[in-house]
Design a protein around this motif. Structure first.
Motif, PDB file in Angstrom:
ATOM      1  N   VAL A 279      33.931  81.675  55.432  1.00  0.00           N
ATOM      2  CA  VAL A 279      34.940  82.726  55.553  1.00  0.00           C
ATOM      3  C   VAL A 279      35.894  82.640  54.375  1.00  0.00           C
ATOM      4  CG1 VAL A 279      36.906  83.551  56.920  1.00  0.00           C
ATOM      5  CG2 VAL A 279      34.812  82.803  58.075  1.00  0.00           C
ATOM      6  N   VAL A 280      36.197  83.773  53.759  1.00  0.00           N
ATOM      7  CA  VAL A 280      37.158  83.780  52.654  1.00  0.00           C
ATOM      8  C   VAL A 280      38.228  84.830  52.931  1.00  0.00           C
ATOM      9  CG1 VAL A 280      35.691  85.351  51.285  1.00  0.00           C
ATOM     10  CG2 VAL A 280      37.467  83.977  50.149  1.00  0.00           C
ATOM     11  N   GLY A 281      39.486  84.419  52.780  1.00  0.00           N
ATOM     12  CA  GLY A 281      40.605  85.332  52.944  1.00  0.00           C
ATOM     13  C   GLY A 281      40.922  86.024  51.633  1.00  0.00           C
ATOM     14  N   VAL A 282      41.066  87.352  51.665  1.00  0.00           N
ATOM     15  CA  VAL A 282      41.335  88.112  50.444  1.00  0.00           C
ATOM     16  C   VAL A 282      42.556  89.002  50.629  1.00  0.00           C
ATOM     17  CG1 VAL A 282      38.901  88.098  49.771  1.00  0.00           C
ATOM     18  CG2 VAL A 282      39.795  90.038  51.074  1.00  0.00           C
TER      19      VAL A 282
ATOM     20  N   ILE B   7      34.079  88.124  54.644  1.00  0.00           N
ATOM     21  CA  ILE B   7      35.298  88.418  53.888  1.00  0.00           C
ATOM     22  C   ILE B   7      36.343  88.982  54.845  1.00  0.00           C
ATOM     23  CG2 ILE B   7      36.276  89.900  52.099  1.00  0.00           C
ATOM     24  CD1 ILE B   7      33.489  89.735  50.715  1.00  0.00           C
ATOM     25  N   VAL B   8      37.508  88.335  54.897  1.00  0.00           N
ATOM     26  CA  VAL B   8      38.566  88.731  55.839  1.00  0.00           C
ATOM     27  C   VAL B   8      39.792  89.212  55.070  1.00  0.00           C
ATOM     28  CG1 VAL B   8      40.111  87.964  57.680  1.00  0.00           C
ATOM     29  CG2 VAL B   8      37.757  87.097  57.589  1.00  0.00           C
ATOM     30  N   HIS B   9      40.188  90.434  55.355  1.00  0.00           N
ATOM     31  CA  HIS B   9      41.452  90.958  54.829  1.00  0.00           C
ATOM     32  C   HIS B   9      42.317  91.339  56.024  1.00  0.00           C
ATOM     33  CE1 HIS B   9      44.442  93.038  52.497  1.00  0.00           C
ATOM     34  NE2 HIS B   9      44.221  94.167  53.161  1.00  0.00           N
TER      35      HIS B   9
ATOM     36  N   ILE C 188      40.218  96.738  48.841  1.00  0.00           N
ATOM     37  CA  ILE C 188      40.286  95.291  48.643  1.00  0.00           C
ATOM     38  C   ILE C 188      39.012  94.630  49.167  1.00  0.00           C
ATOM     39  CG2 ILE C 188      41.458  93.191  49.416  1.00  0.00           C
ATOM     40  CD1 ILE C 188      44.095  94.799  49.278  1.00  0.00           C
ATOM     41  N   ALA C 189      38.578  95.036  50.352  1.00  0.00           N
ATOM     42  CA  ALA C 189      37.370  94.451  50.936  1.00  0.00           C
ATOM     43  C   ALA C 189      36.137  94.790  50.109  1.00  0.00           C
ATOM     44  CB  ALA C 189      37.201  94.938  52.370  1.00  0.00           C
ATOM     45  N   ARG C 190      36.023  96.049  49.668  1.00  0.00           N
ATOM     46  CA  ARG C 190      34.850  96.452  48.875  1.00  0.00           C
ATOM     47  C   ARG C 190      34.815  95.733  47.531  1.00  0.00           C
ATOM     48  NH1 ARG C 190      35.907 101.327  51.516  1.00  0.00           N
ATOM     49  NH2 ARG C 190      37.407 101.973  49.930  1.00  0.00           N
ATOM     50  N   GLU C 191      35.963  95.569  46.923  1.00  0.00           N
ATOM     51  CA  GLU C 191      36.017  94.855  45.643  1.00  0.00           C
ATOM     52  C   GLU C 191      35.560  93.403  45.826  1.00  0.00           C
ATOM     53  OE1 GLU C 191      39.268  93.540  42.220  1.00  0.00           O
ATOM     54  OE2 GLU C 191      39.823  95.009  43.758  1.00  0.00           O
ATOM     55  N   ALA C 192      35.958  92.804  46.941  1.00  0.00           N
ATOM     56  CA  ALA C 192      35.540  91.429  47.214  1.00  0.00           C
ATOM     57  C   ALA C 192      34.034  91.341  47.441  1.00  0.00           C
ATOM     58  CB  ALA C 192      36.290  90.878  48.424  1.00  0.00           C
ATOM     59  N   VAL C 193      33.461  92.330  48.148  1.00  0.00           N
ATOM     60  CA  VAL C 193      32.017  92.358  48.370  1.00  0.00           C
ATOM     61  C   VAL C 193      31.278  92.485  47.035  1.00  0.00           C
ATOM     62  CG1 VAL C 193      30.102  93.678  49.345  1.00  0.00           C
ATOM     63  CG2 VAL C 193      32.163  93.272  50.713  1.00  0.00           C
ATOM     64  N   THR C 194      31.753  93.386  46.191  1.00  0.00           N
ATOM     65  CA  THR C 194      31.134  93.576  44.875  1.00  0.00           C
ATOM     66  C   THR C 194      31.173  92.292  44.074  1.00  0.00           C
ATOM     67  OG1 THR C 194      31.738  95.925  44.830  1.00  0.00           O
ATOM     68  CG2 THR C 194      31.264  94.872  42.715  1.00  0.00           C
ATOM     69  N   ARG C 195      32.300  91.608  44.118  1.00  0.00           N
ATOM     70  CA  ARG C 195      32.454  90.359  43.373  1.00  0.00           C
ATOM     71  C   ARG C 195      31.499  89.295  43.908  1.00  0.00           C
ATOM     72  NH1 ARG C 195      36.857  89.168  40.009  1.00  0.00           N
ATOM     73  NH2 ARG C 195      36.790  86.978  39.336  1.00  0.00           N
ATOM     74  N   ALA C 196      31.417  89.201  45.241  1.00  0.00           N
ATOM     75  CA  ALA C 196      30.564  88.184  45.855  1.00  0.00           C
ATOM     76  C   ALA C 196      29.092  88.428  45.535  1.00  0.00           C
ATOM     77  CB  ALA C 196      30.778  88.174  47.368  1.00  0.00           C
ATOM     78  N   THR C 197      28.643  89.675  45.615  1.00  0.00           N
ATOM     79  CA  THR C 197      27.234  89.965  45.361  1.00  0.00           C
ATOM     80  C   THR C 197      26.898  89.861  43.879  1.00  0.00           C
ATOM     81  OG1 THR C 197      27.767  92.333  45.379  1.00  0.00           O
ATOM     82  CG2 THR C 197      26.909  91.384  47.409  1.00  0.00           C
TER      83      THR C 197
ATOM     84  N   VAL D  24      26.538  89.381  53.298  1.00  0.00           N
ATOM     85  CA  VAL D  24      27.994  89.538  53.256  1.00  0.00           C
ATOM     86  C   VAL D  24      28.449  90.524  54.330  1.00  0.00           C
ATOM     87  CG1 VAL D  24      29.997  90.125  51.840  1.00  0.00           C
ATOM     88  CG2 VAL D  24      27.948  89.162  50.762  1.00  0.00           C
ATOM     89  N   SER D  25      29.514  90.159  55.053  1.00  0.00           N
ATOM     90  CA  SER D  25      30.137  91.074  56.010  1.00  0.00           C
ATOM     91  C   SER D  25      31.636  91.075  55.759  1.00  0.00           C
ATOM     92  CB  SER D  25      29.846  90.647  57.449  1.00  0.00           C
ATOM     93  OG  SER D  25      30.383  89.359  57.715  1.00  0.00           O
ATOM     94  N   THR D  26      32.313  92.092  56.272  1.00  0.00           N
ATOM     95  CA  THR D  26      33.757  92.191  56.096  1.00  0.00           C
ATOM     96  C   THR D  26      34.448  92.348  57.441  1.00  0.00           C
ATOM     97  OG1 THR D  26      33.679  94.596  55.801  1.00  0.00           O
ATOM     98  CG2 THR D  26      33.547  93.240  53.811  1.00  0.00           C
ATOM     99  N   ASP D  27      35.704  91.938  57.486  1.00  0.00           N
ATOM    100  CA  ASP D  27      36.520  92.063  58.688  1.00  0.00           C
ATOM    101  C   ASP D  27      37.933  92.386  58.242  1.00  0.00           C
ATOM    102  OD1 ASP D  27      37.425  92.009  61.277  1.00  0.00           O
ATOM    103  OD2 ASP D  27      37.450  89.816  61.445  1.00  0.00           O
ATOM    104  N   MET D  28      38.548  93.400  58.838  1.00  0.00           N
ATOM    105  CA  MET D  28      39.914  93.788  58.487  1.00  0.00           C
ATOM    106  C   MET D  28      40.769  93.828  59.742  1.00  0.00           C
ATOM    107  SD  MET D  28      39.298  96.650  55.491  1.00  0.00           S
ATOM    108  CE  MET D  28      38.139  97.629  56.452  1.00  0.00           C
ATOM    109  N   PRO D  29      41.093  92.676  60.316  1.00  0.00           N
ATOM    110  CA  PRO D  29      41.852  92.652  61.570  1.00  0.00           C
ATOM    111  C   PRO D  29      43.302  93.061  61.374  1.00  0.00           C
ATOM    112  CG  PRO D  29      41.593  90.437  60.704  1.00  0.00           C
ATOM    113  CD  PRO D  29      40.760  91.325  59.841  1.00  0.00           C
ATOM    114  N   VAL D  30      43.847  93.696  62.392  1.00  0.00           N
ATOM    115  CA  VAL D  30      45.283  93.993  62.417  1.00  0.00           C
ATOM    116  C   VAL D  30      45.956  92.752  62.981  1.00  0.00           C
ATOM    117  CG1 VAL D  30      47.079  95.514  63.312  1.00  0.00           C
ATOM    118  CG2 VAL D  30      44.803  96.438  62.750  1.00  0.00           C
ATOM    119  N   GLN D  31      46.329  91.859  62.103  1.00  0.00           N
ATOM    120  CA  GLN D  31      46.772  90.532  62.519  1.00  0.00           C
ATOM    121  C   GLN D  31      47.490  89.852  61.364  1.00  0.00           C
ATOM    122  OE1 GLN D  31      43.419  88.258  63.879  1.00  0.00           O
ATOM    123  NE2 GLN D  31      44.627  86.932  65.210  1.00  0.00           N
TER     124      GLN D  31
END
Length: 275
Positions: A8-11, A37-39, A69-78, A86-93
């Motif tokens: 898990v990586v926080g972005v 990827i967690v934002h 922000i999440a898409r940029e992180a996915v692009t960077r990771a791939t 790769v998966s993304t998560d954008m929790p309201v938290q």
């Protein structure tokens, strides 16, 4: 579909979190783990306590920014590992809470040493202490610097003091050294003769694990001095510095006082903290 726990990586869009994505993607690829990827952000509820309506277009703009922000992180990771799951998560938290929740099912949680937005001061103040102290999984703090694929890097370094956390740190350090094809240096700091582990106990604590990782060349170093200074010095040129979250002897209170601050702020390589 992957059943292995994810890295898990926080972005948050900062340069530091971009470095964390690079490190996390390379690590996940090496160890054949999925990357999550967690934002995290509290923007949808910022107006709720005051009972104020959301300004026109604000919600859409914030969602678009989070998505970018999440898409940029996915692009960077791939770009680092094209076949990575790769998966993304954008929790309201709140950021630390989101990462703590994620750590319950994570293989590792990776963050940059500083950030902006929800991750500001992540490893400077109370948020960082909460994450490093309470995360279920190991936490890796990445500082901007060498590329994760730079083979000029040296060994994995692990701080040892005979505590249970140090034993778990050694296990993680050996795994990391094995998948990287690098050696490992186990370091014991002592301020006075007789502090901490004696030489035989130090060697014995390493020998049991060494048999499980015959591909890793292990060296031992007993270094006089304060733990913080010893660890920072040994981090120069290292691939990774691994420490237990709490210990005894020279590593007591590693994430609660000056030693932790020195390792996180001044180490010349990424720092992994193991509870």
């Amino acid at each position: 579909m992957h059943t292995d726990p994810a890295v898990v990586v926080g972005v948050d869009g900062s340069a530091q979190s971009a470095c964390a994505v690079d490190w996390a993607a390379a690590d996940a690829a090496r160890r054949r783990r999925p990357l999550r990827i967690v934002h995290a952000s509290l923007w949808p509820v910022l107006h709720a306590p005051l009972g104020l309506p959301m300004p026109l277009g604000y919600e859409r703009a914030m969602r678009e920014m989070a998505g970018d922000i999440a898409r940029e992180a996915v692009t960077r990771a791939t770009r680092i590992a094209p076949s990575l799951d790769v998966s993304t998560d954008m929790p309201v938290q709140q950021a630390a809470a989101a990462l703590l929740d994620a750590s319950r099912h994570a293989d590792l949680v990776v963050v940059g040493n500083r950030g902006l937005g929800g991750f500001t001061g992540l490893l400077i103040g109370s948020v960082g202490v909460a994450l490093a102290t309470h995360a279920v999984s190991p936490v890796v703090v990445v500082r901007p610097g060498r590329s994760p694929g730079d083979r000029r890097a040296g060994q994995v370094v692990v701080g040892m003091d005979g505590s249970p956390d140090a034993e778990r740190a050694l296990q993680l350090a050996l795994e990391q050294a094995s998948v990287r094809g690098s050696g490992l240096t186990a370091v014991r700091a002592c301020r006075r003769p007789g502090d901490g582990l004696d030489g035989d106990a130090f060697a014995a604590s390493i020998a049991g694990w060494a048999a499980k990782y015959p591909d890793v060349e292990i060296s031992q170093a007993v270094v006089p001095g304060r733990a913080a200074a010893v660890l920072v010095e040994r981090s120069a040129g290292a691939e990774l510095l691994v420490v237990g979250s709490r210990g005894r002897g020279g590593f007591t209170g590693l994430l609660l006082g000056s030693v932790s601050q020195a390792a996180i702020h001044h180490a010349a390589c990424p720092v992994a903290v193991v509870r």
